[in-house]
Design a protein around this motif. Structure first.
Motif, PDB file in Angstrom:
ATOM      1  N   ALA A 118      44.241  38.573  37.811  1.00 25.13           N
ATOM      2  CA  ALA A 118      44.962  39.355  36.810  1.00 25.13           C
ATOM      3  C   ALA A 118      45.783  38.427  35.918  1.00 25.13           C
ATOM      4  CB  ALA A 118      45.845  40.404  37.483  1.00 25.13           C
ATOM      5  N   VAL A 157      43.195  46.203  35.701  1.00 24.19           N
ATOM      6  CA  VAL A 157      42.478  46.816  36.821  1.00 24.19           C
ATOM      7  C   VAL A 157      41.084  46.206  36.875  1.00 24.19           C
ATOM      8  CG1 VAL A 157      43.778  48.982  36.814  1.00 24.19           C
ATOM      9  CG2 VAL A 157      41.692  48.801  35.476  1.00 24.19           C
ATOM     10  N   ASN A 198      48.730  45.613  31.906  1.00 20.44           N
ATOM     11  CA  ASN A 198      48.203  46.133  33.155  1.00 20.44           C
ATOM     12  C   ASN A 198      46.738  45.710  33.258  1.00 20.44           C
ATOM     13  OD1 ASN A 198      48.290  47.667  35.556  1.00 20.44           O
ATOM     14  ND2 ASN A 198      47.312  49.372  34.506  1.00 20.44           N
TER      15      ASN A 198
END
Length: 131
Positions: free
Chosen positions: A5, A73, A71
């Motif tokens: 990430a 995912v 963010n």
């Protein structure tokens, strides 16, 4: 996944820096071919040459940016979706006057041949910033 990430956030930041620096080679090296974009101007598919034409001849240029609320995912190990807000300053090519926009953006990255490339980017004006 936390390290991945962080790596993807760094790639997204690097892509935005390439926009501001007008570094077309750096930007295209991070794009899949073909890639997609959805913006208030419509939906587009382009290859590296098409991106180069847009970057070098487009009427608007990115002068500065600030990314926030990032963010990440991972729908699969080979796919990542980033969402974030961006404050971007744009100007007409060759002009000094800037227009600041607040946008909600997303990027879809896929891993190919051991490296991440961006396959799709979207940008939507935030409702509170819409005129």
């Amino acid at each position: 996944m936390q390290t991945q990430a962080s790596d993807l956030i760094a790639l997204e930041q690097r892509f935005w820096k390439a926009l501001v620096d007008e570094d077309v080679e750096a930007a295209t090296s991070m794009l899949d071919e073909p890639a997609l974009m959805v913006s208030p101007h419509g939906a587009f598919q382009f290859d590296h040459d098409g991106y180069k034409r847009m970057a070098e001849q487009g009427s608007m240029v990115v002068k500065s940016y600030e990314l926030s609320d990032m963010n990440v995912v991972f729908p699969t190990e080979e796919t990542a979706v980033l969402t974030y807000q961006v404050q971007q300053a744009l100007s007409q090519r060759g002009q000094a006057e800037e227009e600041v926009q607040q946008m909600a953006d997303s990027s879809v990255w896929t891993r190919k041949d051991g490296r991440w490339v961006c396959v799709m980017h979207t940008e939507t004006p935030l409702a509170s910033a819409a005129k």
